[in-house]
Design an enzyme around this catalytic site. Structure first.
Site, PDB file in Angstrom:
ATOM      1  N   LYS A  77      45.803  22.529 -21.252  1.00 29.70           N
ATOM      2  CA  LYS A  77      44.917  22.513 -19.888  1.00 29.70           C
ATOM      3  C   LYS A  77      45.587  21.657 -18.889  1.00 29.70           C
ATOM      4  O   LYS A  77      45.825  21.985 -18.043  1.00 29.70           O
ATOM      5  CB  LYS A  77      43.432  22.488 -19.888  1.00 29.70           C
ATOM      6  CG  LYS A  77      42.731  22.032 -18.704  1.00 29.70           C
ATOM      7  CD  LYS A  77      41.477  22.266 -18.819  1.00 29.70           C
ATOM      8  CE  LYS A  77      40.721  20.725 -19.160  1.00 29.70           C
ATOM      9  NZ  LYS A  77      40.857  19.693 -17.929  1.00 29.70           N
ATOM     10  N   ASN A  78      45.671  20.494 -19.144  1.00 28.80           N
ATOM     11  CA  ASN A  78      46.001  19.225 -18.505  1.00 28.80           C
ATOM     12  C   ASN A  78      47.440  19.229 -17.992  1.00 28.80           C
ATOM     13  O   ASN A  78      47.815  18.406 -17.266  1.00 28.80           O
ATOM     14  CB  ASN A  78      45.275  17.978 -18.852  1.00 28.80           C
ATOM     15  CG  ASN A  78      44.035  17.792 -18.825  1.00 28.80           C
ATOM     16  OD1 ASN A  78      43.376  18.908 -18.022  1.00 28.80           O
ATOM     17  ND2 ASN A  78      43.428  16.861 -19.552  1.00 28.80           N
ATOM     18  N   ASP A 121      39.516  11.738 -23.521  1.00 25.64           N
ATOM     19  CA  ASP A 121      39.346  13.105 -23.741  1.00 25.64           C
ATOM     20  C   ASP A 121      38.934  13.336 -25.229  1.00 25.64           C
ATOM     21  O   ASP A 121      38.321  14.475 -25.479  1.00 25.64           O
ATOM     22  CB  ASP A 121      40.216  14.021 -23.135  1.00 25.64           C
ATOM     23  CG  ASP A 121      40.306  14.019 -21.635  1.00 25.64           C
ATOM     24  OD1 ASP A 121      39.434  13.349 -21.078  1.00 25.64           O
ATOM     25  OD2 ASP A 121      41.302  14.397 -21.267  1.00 25.64           O
ATOM     26  N   ARG A 128      35.420   8.722  -9.906  1.00 28.92           N
ATOM     27  CA  ARG A 128      36.746   9.304  -9.773  1.00 28.92           C
ATOM     28  C   ARG A 128      37.322   9.271  -8.540  1.00 28.92           C
ATOM     29  O   ARG A 128      37.827  10.499  -7.931  1.00 28.92           O
ATOM     30  CB  ARG A 128      36.707  10.643 -10.438  1.00 28.92           C
ATOM     31  CG  ARG A 128      36.283  10.513 -11.960  1.00 28.92           C
ATOM     32  CD  ARG A 128      36.392  11.921 -12.606  1.00 28.92           C
ATOM     33  NE  ARG A 128      37.490  12.176 -13.171  1.00 28.92           N
ATOM     34  CZ  ARG A 128      38.024  13.423 -13.686  1.00 28.92           C
ATOM     35  NH1 ARG A 128      37.004  14.289 -14.104  1.00 28.92           N
ATOM     36  NH2 ARG A 128      39.248  13.800 -14.056  1.00 28.92           N
ATOM     37  N   CYS A 149      32.049  13.045 -10.489  1.00 27.45           N
ATOM     38  CA  CYS A 149      31.794  14.210 -11.293  1.00 27.45           C
ATOM     39  C   CYS A 149      30.803  13.587 -12.381  1.00 27.45           C
ATOM     40  O   CYS A 149      30.704  12.167 -12.451  1.00 27.45           O
ATOM     41  CB  CYS A 149      32.888  15.097 -12.026  1.00 27.45           C
ATOM     42  SG  CYS A 149      33.634  14.237 -13.223  1.00 27.45           S
ATOM     43  N   ARG A 175      35.984  25.902 -19.431  1.00 19.48           N
ATOM     44  CA  ARG A 175      36.912  25.241 -18.572  1.00 19.48           C
ATOM     45  C   ARG A 175      38.247  24.823 -19.531  1.00 19.48           C
ATOM     46  O   ARG A 175      39.344  24.690 -19.128  1.00 19.48           O
ATOM     47  CB  ARG A 175      36.313  23.954 -18.016  1.00 19.48           C
ATOM     48  CG  ARG A 175      35.483  24.002 -17.023  1.00 19.48           C
ATOM     49  CD  ARG A 175      35.109  22.659 -16.420  1.00 19.48           C
ATOM     50  NE  ARG A 175      36.294  22.066 -16.224  1.00 19.48           N
ATOM     51  CZ  ARG A 175      36.681  20.804 -16.083  1.00 19.48           C
ATOM     52  NH1 ARG A 175      35.618  19.926 -16.318  1.00 19.48           N
ATOM     53  NH2 ARG A 175      37.657  20.214 -16.080  1.00 19.48           N
TER      54      ARG A 175
HETATM   55  C1  LIG Z   1      43.240  17.544 -15.243  1.00 17.24           C
HETATM   56  C2  LIG Z   1      43.716  16.174 -16.077  1.00 17.24           C
HETATM   57  O1  LIG Z   1      44.762  15.936 -16.435  1.00 17.24           O
HETATM   58  N1  LIG Z   1      42.571  15.353 -16.269  1.00 17.24           N
HETATM   59  C3  LIG Z   1      42.744  14.394 -16.879  1.00 17.24           C
HETATM   60  C4  LIG Z   1      43.146  13.217 -15.970  1.00 17.24           C
HETATM   61  O2  LIG Z   1      42.275  13.097 -15.091  1.00 17.24           O
HETATM   62  P1  LIG Z   1      42.585  12.166 -13.866  1.00 17.24           P
HETATM   63  O3  LIG Z   1      44.056  12.374 -13.405  1.00 17.24           O
HETATM   64  O4  LIG Z   1      41.224  12.367 -12.742  1.00 17.24           O
HETATM   65  O5  LIG Z   1      42.361  10.744 -13.915  1.00 17.24           O
HETATM   66  P2  LIG Z   1      43.011   9.340 -13.836  1.00 17.24           P
HETATM   67  O6  LIG Z   1      43.971   9.089 -14.967  1.00 17.24           O
HETATM   68  O7  LIG Z   1      43.284   9.452 -12.326  1.00 17.24           O
HETATM   69  O8  LIG Z   1      41.881   8.460 -14.219  1.00 17.24           O
HETATM   70  C5  LIG Z   1      41.921   7.061 -14.796  1.00 17.24           C
HETATM   71  C6  LIG Z   1      41.233   5.975 -14.053  1.00 17.24           C
HETATM   72  O9  LIG Z   1      41.756   5.833 -12.761  1.00 17.24           O
HETATM   73  C7  LIG Z   1      40.664   5.763 -11.820  1.00 17.24           C
HETATM   74  N2  LIG Z   1      41.311   6.274 -10.452  1.00 17.24           N
HETATM   75  C8  LIG Z   1      42.018   7.220 -10.633  1.00 17.24           C
HETATM   76  C9  LIG Z   1      42.884   7.701  -9.273  1.00 17.24           C
HETATM   77  C10 LIG Z   1      42.447   7.040  -8.208  1.00 17.24           C
HETATM   78  O10 LIG Z   1      43.032   7.291  -7.013  1.00 17.24           O
HETATM   79  N3  LIG Z   1      41.840   5.729  -8.398  1.00 17.24           N
HETATM   80  C11 LIG Z   1      41.172   5.362  -9.296  1.00 17.24           C
HETATM   81  O11 LIG Z   1      40.348   4.332  -9.549  1.00 17.24           O
HETATM   82  C12 LIG Z   1      39.631   6.618 -12.241  1.00 17.24           C
HETATM   83  O12 LIG Z   1      38.496   6.830 -11.606  1.00 17.24           O
HETATM   84  C13 LIG Z   1      39.498   6.585 -13.817  1.00 17.24           C
HETATM   85  O13 LIG Z   1      38.765   5.326 -13.882  1.00 17.24           O
HETATM   86  O14 LIG Z   1      43.404  11.954 -16.924  1.00 17.24           O
HETATM   87  C14 LIG Z   1      42.186  11.452 -17.551  1.00 17.24           C
HETATM   88  C15 LIG Z   1      42.407  10.268 -18.271  1.00 17.24           C
HETATM   89  O15 LIG Z   1      43.282  10.494 -19.144  1.00 17.24           O
HETATM   90  C16 LIG Z   1      41.707  12.808 -18.449  1.00 17.24           C
HETATM   91  O16 LIG Z   1      40.436  11.998 -18.982  1.00 17.24           O
HETATM   92  C17 LIG Z   1      41.449  14.021 -17.856  1.00 17.24           C
HETATM   93  O17 LIG Z   1      41.049  14.893 -18.525  1.00 17.24           O
HETATM   94  C1  LIG Z   2      37.872  15.121 -17.651  1.00 15.52           C
HETATM   95  C2  LIG Z   2      38.557  16.255 -18.143  1.00 15.52           C
HETATM   96  O1  LIG Z   2      39.128  17.195 -17.102  1.00 15.52           O
HETATM   97  P1  LIG Z   2      38.908  16.996 -15.625  1.00 15.52           P
HETATM   98  O2  LIG Z   2      39.858  15.959 -15.389  1.00 15.52           O
HETATM   99  O3  LIG Z   2      39.758  18.364 -15.137  1.00 15.52           O
HETATM  100  O4  LIG Z   2      37.741  16.806 -15.216  1.00 15.52           O
HETATM  101  C3  LIG Z   2      38.899  16.661 -19.554  1.00 15.52           C
HETATM  102  O5  LIG Z   2      39.862  17.513 -19.669  1.00 15.52           O
HETATM  103  O6  LIG Z   2      38.355  16.324 -20.353  1.00 15.52           O
END
Ligand SMILES: CC(=O)N[C@H]1[C@@H](OP(=O)(O)OP(=O)(O)OC[C@H]2O[C@@H](n3ccc(=O)[nH]c3=O)[C@H](O)[C@@H]2O)O[C@H](CO)[C@@H](O)[C@@H]1O
Ligand SMILES: C=C(OP(=O)(O)O)C(=O)O
Length: 419
Positions: free
Chosen positions: A22-23, A306, A122, A117, A398
């Protein structure tokens, strides 16, 4: 709303096919916005999140054919609407991944802010700062991100203060169509990012450092189409590995790759679970008892956040104690009270939870507020005495394709109750 009923106690035996990730699929679909020819994604999973991203791309003016039998997604056309509306973005945070590609190709974009969420706030500040460094003007208006770069994006050196999967993906895609060279330093190096980078290269992008935390991109004027095989879902594989382990079974995960499990495989072995490559599959078996192991979530190749909830369910029935520390998201212990309702002994305080293993869990009606928390309750249900009903199945849908069918095929007593 559908529910899942599980009667626990069956050791799982057999093989489980692992779907495309998915990711990985979500950013790959967003990359379709960059392509001037069709992008064909093979091994595509059939999931609610994929349907949401498909609806978003269609809304932007692209065509997206999902052939479920052939497991392919074919994305073609060019964006005619540059706006990603709240109604779609609020359903799935990964929608924000359209921002980089649209602004890079069309010089402007308007994308709803995804908001927080249940697992954390996030923010997307790193996505926005990166685009600003590449010359975009960003304003926030009425809950929307407005990005403008009328003369196109320019290459830049971007140093991430924290590792972000989404920001790395958004900026990597944007950099492929920027003028000049971009360097992403302290980039995330999850296997899904490597998969995206390989697809972008197949589309004509020039990227060096793939698989490392330093990505170097030479921008191109345009990218073409490509045919790409999506990487298997390491989180789905890790989840079914925990299912085999928690039931004391032996399961072959078809297509799972040991190197993508990172420290999850190592931690499972420490806990007493055998993880052995067998051809292009992984055999997971547990013959003896489970031991408590401490875990801290980290960016790849560390232990994936995850997989934290699933591993906690496993530790709930291990001998001894386990300390589980969540360093990525500030609110990712929503499964703790539900697991405790099933007889687990878990104490969460701040970023850490102490899990004191118990000999048996007992079935109960439960519900969860996010995807991995929901599946951790299924795992607990597989090991519990009696019946467990997992409510709010839409979280599971999802990210897990046919979860009840895959588990039933290896001997679990599990069924979906249409509601
Ligand atoms: C669709 C997808 O691939 N989702 C994955 C993606 O989420 P996602 O891409 O949202 O996660 P991030 O790696 O960006 O987040 C990591 C951390 O960085 C922080 N942060 C992120 C962006 C930003 O602009 N500012 C900031 O502070 C977030 O709040 C969090 O604490 O990576 C996460 C971490 O492996 C996984 O749990 C999710 O399943
Ligand atoms: C947190 C997850 O997905 P998303 O970043 O789409 O919320 C996940 O795949 O566990």
């Amino acid at each position: 709303m559908d529910r899942i009923r599980i009667r626990g106690g069956q050791p799982l035996q057999g093989s489980i096919p692992i779907s495309g990730a998915k990711n990985a699929t979500l950013p790959l679909m967003a990359a379709g916005l960059l392509a001037s020819g069709p992008l064909v994604l093979r091994n595509a999973p059939d999931l609610a999140d994929i349907a949401t991203m498909r609806a978003l791309l269609i809304q932007h003016g692209l065509t997206v054919e999902h052939d479920r039998e052939a497991r392919t997604l074919t994305i073609a056309g060019e964006a005619t609407s540059l706006e990603a509306p709240y109604d779609l973005v609020r359903k799935m945070r990964a929608s924000v991944l359209v921002l980089g590609p649209i602004v890079a190709r069309h010089g402007k974009a308007r994308v709803s802010l995804p908001g927080g969420c249940s697992i954390g706030t996030r923010p997307v500040d790193l996505h926005l700062k990166g685009l600003e460094a590449m010359g975009a003007t960003i304003t926030l208006d009425a809950g929307y991100i407005e990005a403008e770069a009328p003369h196109g994006l320019k290459g830049a050196r971007i140093i991430f203060p924290v590792v972000s999967v989404g920001a790395t993906e958004n900026l990597l895609m944007a950099a492929c169509l920027a003028d000049g060279e971009t360097e992403l330093v302290n980039a995330a190096r999850e296997p899904e990012i490597e998969d995206l980078a390989r697809c972008l290269v197949a589309m004509g992008a020039e990227i060096e450092g793939i698989g490392t935390d330093r990505l170097h991109v030479v921008g191109r004027r345009s990218l073409g189409g490509a045919v790409h095989d999506i990487v298997p879902d390491r989180i789905e594989a890790g989840t079914y590995a925990c299912a085999a382990a928690i039931t004391g079974g032996s399961v072959l995960l078809q297509g799972a790759r040991a190197e993508h499990l990172g420290s999850v495989a190592r931690t499972l072995r420490e806990a007493g679970v055998a993880v052995e490559p067998e051809g292009d599959a992984l055999r997971i078996s547990r013959l003896n008892g489970l031991h408590g192991v401490d875990v801290m979530t980290e960016p790849f190749p560390g232990f994936a956040t995850d997989m934290q909830a699933q591993f906690m369910a496993l530790m709930a029935v291990a001998e001894g104690a386990s300390m589980i520390t969540e360093t990525i998201f500030e609110n990712r212990f929503m499964h703790v009270p539900e697991l405790n309702r099933m007889g687990a002994r878990i104490n969460a305080h701040g970023a850490s939870a102490i899990v004191r293993g118990v000999p048996k869990l007992s079935g109960a009606p439960v519900m969860a507020t996010d995807l991995r928390a929901s599946v951790s309750l299924i795992l607990a249900g597989l090991a519990a005495e009696g019946e467990t009903i997992v409510n709010r199945v839409y979280h599971l849908d999802r990210g897990y394709e046919r979860v009840e069918q895959k588990l039933a095929a290896v001997g679990a007593d599990i069924e979906r109750l249409p509601g």
